[in-house]
Motif scaffolding. Structure first.
Motif, short mmCIF file in Angstrom:
data_model
loop_
_atom_site.label_atom_id
_atom_site.label_comp_id
_atom_site.label_asym_id
_atom_site.label_seq_id
_atom_site.Cartn_x
_atom_site.Cartn_y
_atom_site.Cartn_z
N LEU A 1 93.55 -0.14 0.99
CA LEU A 1 92.53 -0.05 2.03
C LEU A 1 91.15 -0.38 1.47
N GLU A 2 90.34 -0.98 2.32
CA GLU A 2 88.94 -1.23 1.95
C GLU A 2 88.24 0.12 1.87
N GLU B 1 84.88 0.98 4.22
CA GLU B 1 84.90 0.85 5.68
C GLU B 1 85.15 2.21 6.32
N ARG C 1 90.03 -1.28 13.85
CA ARG C 1 89.59 -2.30 14.79
C ARG C 1 89.81 -3.71 14.22
N TYR C 2 89.55 -3.81 12.94
CA TYR C 2 89.71 -5.09 12.24
C TYR C 2 91.16 -5.56 12.33
N SER C 3 92.08 -4.65 12.07
CA SER C 3 93.50 -5.01 12.14
C SER C 3 93.86 -5.53 13.52
N GLY D 1 91.95 -6.93 15.68
CA GLY D 1 91.38 -8.27 15.84
C GLY D 1 92.19 -9.33 15.12
N LEU D 2 92.60 -9.03 13.91
CA LEU D 2 93.38 -10.01 13.14
C LEU D 2 94.63 -10.42 13.89
N PHE D 3 95.19 -9.48 14.62
CA PHE D 3 96.41 -9.78 15.35
C PHE D 3 96.13 -10.39 16.73
N GLY D 4 94.86 -10.72 16.94
CA GLY D 4 94.53 -11.47 18.13
C GLY D 4 94.43 -10.66 19.41
N LYS E 1 92.56 -8.15 22.09
CA LYS E 1 91.24 -7.85 22.61
C LYS E 1 90.82 -6.45 22.18
N ASP E 2 89.54 -6.27 21.89
CA ASP E 2 89.03 -4.93 21.55
C ASP E 2 89.50 -3.91 22.56
N LYS F 1 96.44 1.37 11.41
CA LYS F 1 96.19 -0.07 11.36
C LYS F 1 97.43 -0.85 11.84
N ASN G 1 94.16 -18.38 17.25
CA ASN G 1 93.87 -16.96 17.29
C ASN G 1 92.38 -16.77 17.03
N GLU H 1 97.45 -7.76 5.03
CA GLU H 1 97.19 -7.82 6.46
C GLU H 1 96.98 -9.25 6.94
#
Ligand SMILES: Nc1ncnc2c1ncn2[C@@H]1O[C@H](COP(=O)(O)OP(=O)(O)O)[C@@H](O)[C@H]1O
Ligand SMILES: [Mg+2]
Lengths: 310, 257
Positions: A89-90, A93, A100-102, A104-107, A109-110, A147, B6, B95
């Motif tokens: 983990l970072e 953060e 939230r980042y994860s 987003g990475l998976f495309g 919507k927030d 995540k 994406n 990830e």
């Protein structure tokens, strides 16, 4: 139940030539909890990494809900959440930012409301604005789960979720997993704790030396190969097993305070009644009795030993 | 399905990296501004007062484009290389590798964020420069274009460095051993035709020469090489970096076992 993941003839050789997976075939059914049980170095993490796209595949293929995970990686990967074995983990953060980042990475919507719900479910809501480095080990692992769940996956891989986790946290983790299953998530977890596979799984796969040795329904497996243990707590400790009970598989435990009877679940009659009668006849007073399912442990040890001898 | 970009992954990486930058904003801005100010004082004012004008531009003003380039290039490389190296180092790269995101999307997120930060620093240094010298900017739009392209191309290079590096030493060594000489020998503090003949020829193999030249042209309409060559060089450089990154993701080099 439909198959949601199909692993077909999967082999993996790492650079340097070491073959970590040898022609693995495995199907994962929708909605089940599958435990992959195997000793360290068996290839559990490698198998998960190949399915999730972290490691390249040397031969064979993986289908996730029918999508090849190489040629149709977007469709395949978007269905999968992965909780890795290591806590990667970072540190600086906040919990919320990293989850939230994860998403987003998976495309996706927030959707902070959804993330809040996940955090609540994992008892992390209070920590949502805390930096990851300030969390305990158990919490960090739950952040990894959050995540993985952030993008609403249908399939969740948990790589040794309870390794190095204390007993109460382990129980908590089992509960979390059970709840996820209730919500329809298919779960694959790896472990080298036998009791964990027994406690959680619907099906158990045993993996060693890069090969899947068997995959069975847990109940069937236990029934098929299982033996049970009856622990008889004695009012007065014994120094040796009473004479004349040779027909029973008996041993003493806890400095003679417990008499342990191992019997076959499948045989006609367990012999328990007769044993207790025999004990009473010999004046042995019984304080308490309880049974234990040590079956999988035996199977596991047998398999690993058999392999060692082969 | 694979054809569909994406975009949210790009945005997520961009936001994440920008937030990281904002957390360390003092460090991010103060140090380049301070070091550039020192350059102005030493080279511009102290030494520059003894140096003749270069083609009608005072030496203090002449070095401004080069100084901006110096910072922007170093910052692009360090931002982008650190951005991708860090997840690799702590393992959170799993990830990115398991996400439904292509190399193009991941690279774009990191490179855009690194380039944005470097661009901001470039602008801040430019503003600082106004405090020290009289500046003219003949072609402001070209100036912004060169600045943008430089940020982008060297962020791409930094991204490659970050993937290549297997430890922190390597991460710092590359800018030091490779980039510093290129920058200092790239006409940052002088016009290339001030060099002796052989070195002029050697300089033509240095991509930084083309960047600084084009960038300086946007300020004072004077250039070591023609504008066309500058543009060609920067696009060529960007193209090569992109191709290398494409190959990296395709083969999984240093990323996928
Ligand atoms: N990146 C790697 N390079 C080379 N060998 C590896 C790599 N990762 C794992 N291995 C080897 O592959 C085997 C299986 O490892 P792993 O999948 O991590 O096992 P498990 O998760 O069951 O403990 C081990 O012998 C391990 O040493
Ligand atoms: Mg493992």
């Amino acid at each position: 139940m439909a198959d949601i993941v199909r692993v077909e003839g999967l082999s993996k050789s790492y650079k340097g030539g070491f073959q970590a997976l040898k022609h693995v075939d495995l199907t994962i059914r929708e909605g089940e909890i599958l435990a992959l049980l195997g000793p360290n170095g068996a290839g559990k993490t490698t198998l998960i990494s190949c399915i999730c796209g972290i490691t390249s595949i040397s031969a064979g293929r993986v289908l996730v809900a029918g999508h090849d995970n190489v040629t149709e990686y977007r469709a395949a990967r978007s269905l999968i959440g992965l909780v890795p074995q290591e806590i990667n983990l970072e540190p600086f953060e906040t919990v919320m930012a990293t989850v939230r980042y994860s998403r987003g990475l998976f495309g996706k919507k927030d959707n902070d409301a959804y993330i809040d719900e996940v955090l609540r479910q994992l008892s992390l809501y209070d920590k949502r604005d805390t930096q990851v480095r300030a969390l305990s080990g158990g919490m960090k692992r739950r952040v990894l789960i959050a995540k993985a769940l952030s993008h609403e996956p249908q399939i969740l891989f948990l790589d040794e979720p309870t390794a190095g986790v204390d007993v109460s946290l382990r129980k908590e983790m089992w509960q979390t997993v059970a709840e996820l299953q209730k919500r329809g998530v298919t779960i694959i977890l790896t472990t080298h704790y036998i009791e964990e596979a027994e406690a959680m799984a619907d099906r158990i796969g045993i993996i060693s030396d890069g090969q899947i040795r068997l995959v069975r329904e847990k109940q069937a497996l236990m029934h098929e190969l299982g033996r049970k243990v009856l622990r008889i707590e004695l009012a007065q400790p014994l120094t040796e097993v009473p004479a004349g009970l040779d027909t029973y598989e008996l041993s003493l435990a806890k400095d003679g305070a417990e008499l342990v009877y191992t019997y076959d679940v499948q045989s006609d009659g367990t012999g328990i009644t007769r044993l207790l009668t025999a004990l009473a006849e010999r004046g042995v007073k019984v304080r308490d009795i309880r049974t234990e399912q040590s079956s999988l442990e035996d199977i596991f040890v047998d398999l690993v030993e058999a392999e060692g001898q082969a | 399905m694979n054809a569909q970009m994406n975009l949210r992954a790009i945005l997520a990486i961009y936001r994440f990296e920008m937030a990281r930058g904002l957390r360390t904003i003092t460090q991010t801005l103060v140090s380049p501004v301070l070091s550039t100010s020192l350059y102005f004082i030493v080279f511009g004012a102290a030494i520059g007062s003894r140096i003749d004008e270069v083609e009608g531009v005072s030496y203090g003003a002449f070095i401004v484009p080069g100084l901006i380039m110096l910072s922007v290039i170093t910052q692009s490389i360090s931002n982008a290389s650190f951005g991708i190296y860090f997840p690799k180092f702590i393992g959170s790269i799993y990830e990115h590798l398991s996400a439904p995101a292509s190399f193009l999307e991941i690279t774009t997120g990191y490179v855009l964020a690194a380039a944005t930060k470097a661009f901001a620093i470039g602008i801040v240094i430019l503003l600082t420069a106004f405090l020290f010298v009289d500046l003219q900017i003949d072609h402001p739009l070209w100036m912004l274009l060169f600045l943008t392209l430089t940020c982008l191309s060297f962020s791409l290079l930094g991204f490659i460095v970050g993937i290549w590096a297997t430890n922190f030493e390597q991460l710092q060594l590359v800018p030091l051993l490779l980039i510093q000489p290129l920058i200092f020998l790239g006409g940052t503090f002088y016009s290339v035709d001030m060099l002796p003949g052989v070195w002029q020829t050697i300089s033509l193999f240095n991509p930084v020469v083309y960047l600084v030249s084009g960038f300086r042209w946007s300020f004072y309409s004077m250039a070591d090489v023609s504008l066309g060559w500058s543009l060609l060089a920067i696009f060529g450089f960007t193209g090569i970096c992109t191709a290398i990154i494409g190959w990296i993701f395709k083969t999984g080099w240093r990323l996928r076992d």
